[in-house]
Structures are given as structure tokens and as C-alpha cells.
Design a protein around this motif. Structure first.
Motif, PDB file in Angstrom:
ATOM      1  N   PHE A  34     -25.071  19.016   8.014  1.00 50.12           N
ATOM      2  CA  PHE A  34     -24.976  19.627   9.341  1.00 50.12           C
ATOM      3  C   PHE A  34     -26.279  20.332   9.719  1.00 50.12           C
ATOM      4  O   PHE A  34     -26.625  20.418  10.901  1.00 50.12           O
ATOM      5  CB  PHE A  34     -23.785  20.591   9.390  1.00 50.12           C
ATOM      6  N   ARG A  35     -26.998  20.815   8.732  1.00 49.34           N
ATOM      7  CA  ARG A  35     -28.328  21.367   9.020  1.00 49.34           C
ATOM      8  C   ARG A  35     -29.267  20.245   9.467  1.00 49.34           C
ATOM      9  O   ARG A  35     -30.122  20.436  10.335  1.00 49.34           O
ATOM     10  CB  ARG A  35     -28.896  22.058   7.773  1.00 49.34           C
ATOM     11  N   LYS A 158     -12.629  40.377  11.814  1.00 50.82           N
ATOM     12  CA  LYS A 158     -13.754  41.245  12.180  1.00 50.82           C
ATOM     13  C   LYS A 158     -14.989  40.894  11.347  1.00 50.82           C
ATOM     14  O   LYS A 158     -16.115  40.881  11.853  1.00 50.82           O
ATOM     15  CB  LYS A 158     -13.368  42.709  11.962  1.00 50.82           C
ATOM     16  N   LEU A 159     -14.748  40.618  10.079  1.00 45.41           N
ATOM     17  CA  LEU A 159     -15.852  40.263   9.189  1.00 45.41           C
ATOM     18  C   LEU A 159     -16.490  38.942   9.611  1.00 45.41           C
ATOM     19  O   LEU A 159     -17.719  38.804   9.627  1.00 45.41           O
ATOM     20  CB  LEU A 159     -15.336  40.170   7.752  1.00 45.41           C
ATOM     21  N   LEU A 160     -15.653  37.975   9.983  1.00 48.57           N
ATOM     22  CA  LEU A 160     -16.170  36.681  10.421  1.00 48.57           C
ATOM     23  C   LEU A 160     -17.005  36.820  11.691  1.00 48.57           C
ATOM     24  O   LEU A 160     -18.046  36.166  11.839  1.00 48.57           O
ATOM     25  CB  LEU A 160     -15.017  35.699  10.657  1.00 48.57           C
ATOM     26  N   LYS A 161     -16.551  37.653  12.619  1.00 51.66           N
ATOM     27  CA  LYS A 161     -17.317  37.869  13.848  1.00 51.66           C
ATOM     28  C   LYS A 161     -18.714  38.382  13.515  1.00 51.66           C
ATOM     29  O   LYS A 161     -19.708  37.953  14.105  1.00 51.66           O
ATOM     30  CB  LYS A 161     -16.591  38.872  14.747  1.00 51.66           C
ATOM     31  N   HIS A 162     -18.765  39.301  12.554  1.00 51.18           N
ATOM     32  CA  HIS A 162     -20.056  39.852  12.144  1.00 51.18           C
ATOM     33  C   HIS A 162     -20.932  38.777  11.498  1.00 51.18           C
ATOM     34  O   HIS A 162     -22.116  38.629  11.840  1.00 51.18           O
ATOM     35  CB  HIS A 162     -19.830  41.002  11.166  1.00 51.18           C
ATOM     36  N   LEU A 163     -20.350  38.007  10.585  1.00 49.66           N
ATOM     37  CA  LEU A 163     -21.111  36.979   9.878  1.00 49.66           C
ATOM     38  C   LEU A 163     -21.624  35.899  10.823  1.00 49.66           C
ATOM     39  O   LEU A 163     -22.752  35.415  10.685  1.00 49.66           O
ATOM     40  CB  LEU A 163     -20.242  36.344   8.788  1.00 49.66           C
ATOM     41  N   LEU A 164     -20.801  35.525  11.796  1.00 54.35           N
ATOM     42  CA  LEU A 164     -21.187  34.467  12.731  1.00 54.35           C
ATOM     43  C   LEU A 164     -22.307  34.906  13.671  1.00 54.35           C
ATOM     44  O   LEU A 164     -23.013  34.072  14.234  1.00 54.35           O
ATOM     45  CB  LEU A 164     -19.969  34.013  13.546  1.00 54.35           C
ATOM     46  N   ARG A 172     -27.140  36.103   6.232  1.00 57.39           N
ATOM     47  CA  ARG A 172     -25.706  35.825   6.318  1.00 57.39           C
ATOM     48  C   ARG A 172     -25.109  35.671   4.918  1.00 57.39           C
ATOM     49  O   ARG A 172     -24.018  36.169   4.632  1.00 57.39           O
ATOM     50  CB  ARG A 172     -25.467  34.556   7.138  1.00 57.39           C
ATOM     51  N   PHE A 173     -25.834  34.978   4.029  1.00 55.80           N
ATOM     52  CA  PHE A 173     -25.362  34.790   2.658  1.00 55.80           C
ATOM     53  C   PHE A 173     -25.286  36.129   1.931  1.00 55.80           C
ATOM     54  O   PHE A 173     -24.346  36.393   1.173  1.00 55.80           O
ATOM     55  CB  PHE A 173     -26.302  33.840   1.912  1.00 55.80           C
ATOM     56  N   SER A 174     -26.274  36.990   2.176  1.00 49.90           N
ATOM     57  CA  SER A 174     -26.292  38.314   1.557  1.00 49.90           C
ATOM     58  C   SER A 174     -25.113  39.152   2.040  1.00 49.90           C
ATOM     59  O   SER A 174     -24.461  39.850   1.253  1.00 49.90           O
ATOM     60  CB  SER A 174     -27.607  39.028   1.885  1.00 49.90           C
ATOM     61  N   ILE A 233     -19.781  26.852  15.531  1.00 56.50           N
ATOM     62  CA  ILE A 233     -18.824  26.104  14.712  1.00 56.50           C
ATOM     63  C   ILE A 233     -19.499  25.684  13.417  1.00 56.50           C
ATOM     64  O   ILE A 233     -18.906  25.730  12.340  1.00 56.50           O
ATOM     65  CB  ILE A 233     -18.321  24.850  15.463  1.00 56.50           C
ATOM     66  N   GLN A 234     -20.754  25.293  13.532  1.00 58.72           N
ATOM     67  CA  GLN A 234     -21.505  24.866  12.354  1.00 58.72           C
ATOM     68  C   GLN A 234     -21.649  26.015  11.364  1.00 58.72           C
ATOM     69  O   GLN A 234     -21.482  25.832  10.156  1.00 58.72           O
ATOM     70  CB  GLN A 234     -22.884  24.371  12.774  1.00 58.72           C
ATOM     71  N   ARG A 235     -21.942  27.209  11.867  1.00 58.48           N
ATOM     72  CA  ARG A 235     -22.064  28.368  10.982  1.00 58.48           C
ATOM     73  C   ARG A 235     -20.737  28.649  10.279  1.00 58.48           C
ATOM     74  O   ARG A 235     -20.711  29.004   9.099  1.00 58.48           O
ATOM     75  CB  ARG A 235     -22.497  29.604  11.780  1.00 58.48           C
ATOM     76  N   LEU A 236     -19.650  28.495  11.021  1.00 56.95           N
ATOM     77  CA  LEU A 236     -18.334  28.737  10.441  1.00 56.95           C
ATOM     78  C   LEU A 236     -18.056  27.733   9.325  1.00 56.95           C
ATOM     79  O   LEU A 236     -17.549  28.087   8.258  1.00 56.95           O
ATOM     80  CB  LEU A 236     -17.261  28.629  11.528  1.00 56.95           C
TER      81      LEU A 236
END
Length: 267
Positions: A34-35, A158-164, A172-174, A233-236
Motif C-alpha cells: 500500500f505504500r 480516541k486513541l485511533l483518532k490520535h494515531l491516524l 505513529r509507530f512510537s 484508510i491506508q494508515r488504518l
């Protein structure tokens, strides 16, 4: 890179067979693939060409998500199935919907049950043999579940919103690793303070993808409305794959290793 281009060509040659391609070559639909699509899109000058690649990527993500819905969470599946059976045994659809609302208020509308309800509606929606009455029941249960999700507001969402919202992959990985770090579960103004487990966050990612796939335009999960852009969507999807490869797989290895050690000690 050559493998990615070969896979892309196969998809472009048979765009209506994406689901079959995913089923046959699931391991090739990696975050790197996807990258690759993202990098390929950036090489085009035409907005139309870029959009075509983005839409193709989104279709691939939807197909992969649907395929991955076959994964079972053995530890909580039996309990979730029992709850779902009780809902289906209700004397009327209205009573069934009320049971879902009651579970939500009691904080028992867990991620495994939501996945079961989502999958049931997805199967009914795609079925050509199921009666309309059954489809209507599944749809109403699905809608009741989505509506109840608004009142749950789990910390994983809430965590997913932040990560996205984090554009840098390393950052993001950190942040993901920080979320899985041991510590007291608490909420603070900083979303990084939210902690959860890889398995639980993985479930909620699947729920978000389900909601996107099943109802792209009409969803009661406000966060999903922001998933209309292919890059999000790709990030998710990449988050989902990262959790599977870096956390869930290693966890299974440790479990099997521990089990083997225990058996050796018993001998």
C-alpha cells in the motif's frame, strides 16, 4: 518492488476479482504494497490518474478487511456468541434492539460482540438467497449497535483518532508502542496517555473498517466519517497490519513457547 508491480497488474487486469485475488494472495497485501501504491500515485501528474490509484487502493483495503473478518478471537468469542444468541432469541426486533442498548449501558457491548453483529449484517447484505425479512432484522440490529457505539466512546476510538492524525510513520509507530506500554489505565488531555492491549485495539480497528465497508456514507460512528480519504484508510490498515506482525504474532509465539515449557516441566 517488482512483486508489488506484478500484484498491481493482476488487480488492474481483473478489477472485478479483487476478493478472489485477496483470498489467494493475502500475504502479498502488505503495508509495503500500500505504500507502493501511495508512491506510485505521487508519480502521476494527472489528478484523475492519482484518484484512480487511490480508489483502487481503497477497494483493495475493503477486500482485505472483509477477508480478515474470518479471524476469530477465541478467548472472547464464546461469550460474545452467547450474548448474540440471546439477542436473536428475543420475541421481537424491538426487544432485541433494547437488549443491545442495555448491554451498551452496562458496558457489556464489547468489541467481539460488535464484530459478530457487523459480520452477520455483512453476510446478510451480500446474500442472494436470504429472505428480506432476515436481512431487515440483521440491518436493524446493526443500526442499533452503531447507534449504541456513540454512547460508549471507548478509549480505543480516541486513541485511533490520535494515531491516524500522525503523519510521520515513525512517530505513529512510537505512539503505538507507548499505548501498549504497561501502566495504569487512565485518561488525560494527552491522547498518548491512553493505554490498551494490542488485541483490543486490533478489534476496534476491524470495527472501524467494518463500519467503513458496510456503510461508507451513512454511519453513526463519527470517526468513520473521516475515513473517506484513501490515505487515512491506508494508515488504518497499516496500523492493523503492524499490530498483527509486531505484537499479535510475537504474542502467539510467546504463548506457544510458554506452553511448551510447561509441558516439558510436567514431563
Amino acid at each position: 518492488m517488482e512483486g508489488h508491480s506484478e500484484l498491481l497488474k493482476e488487480i488492474q487486469d481483473s478489477p472485478t476479482d479483487i476478493n478472489a485475488i485477496v483470498a489467494r494472495r493475502r500475504k502479498d497485501f502488505t503495508g509495503e504494497f500500500f505504500r507502493y501504491l501511495t508512491l506510485l500515485s505521487e508519480t502521476y501528474d494527472s489528478l484523475e490518474d492519482r484518484d484512480a490509484v487511490a480508489r483502487l487502493g481503497a477497494r483493495c483495503l475493503s477486500a482485505v478487511s472483509a477477508y480478515d473478518n474470518t479471524l476469530d478471537y477465541v478467548d472472547t468469542l464464546e461469550v460474545a456468541q452467547a450474548k448474540f444468541d440471546d439477542i436473536l432469541d428475543s420475541p421481537s426486533v424491538d426487544v432485541a434492539c433494547e437488549k443491545i442498548k442495555s448491554l451498551s449501558k452496562a458496558k457489556e457491548l464489547d468489541s467481539s460482540l460488535i464484530l459478530l453483529i457487523n459480520s452477520a449484517w455483512a453476510s446478510a447484505k451480500e446474500s442472494t438467497t436470504m429472505k428480506d425479512e432476515v436481512k431487515d432484522i440483521m440491518y436493524r440490529l446493526y443500526k442499533a449497535t452503531k447507534s449504541s457505539l456513540r454512547s460508549i466512546a471507548p478509549k480505543e476510538i480516541k486513541l485511533l483518532k490520535h494515531l491516524l492524525n500522525i503523519t510521520d510513520p515513525e512517530e505513529r509507530f512510537s505512539a503505538l508502542a507507548t499505548a501498549f506500554s504497561p501502566g495504569d489505565e487512565h485518561e488525560a488531555k494527552d491522547p498518548n496517555a491512553l493505554h490498551t492491549t494490542p488485541k483490543e485495539l486490533h478489534k476496534w480497528i476491524k470495527i472501524m473498517l467494518d463500519a467503513y465497508n458496510l456503510s461508507k456514507e451513512d454511519t453513526d460512528i463519527r470517526e468513520v466519517k473521516h475515513l473517506t480519504q484513501p490515505v487515512v484508510i491506508q494508515r488504518l490498515f497499516i496500523l492493523k497490519e503492524t499490530i498483527e506482525e509486531e505484537y499479535l504474532e510475537s504474542s502467539r509465539f510467546q504463548d506457544s513457547k510458554t506452553e511448551g515449557t510447561t509441558k516439558s516441566e510436567e514431563l
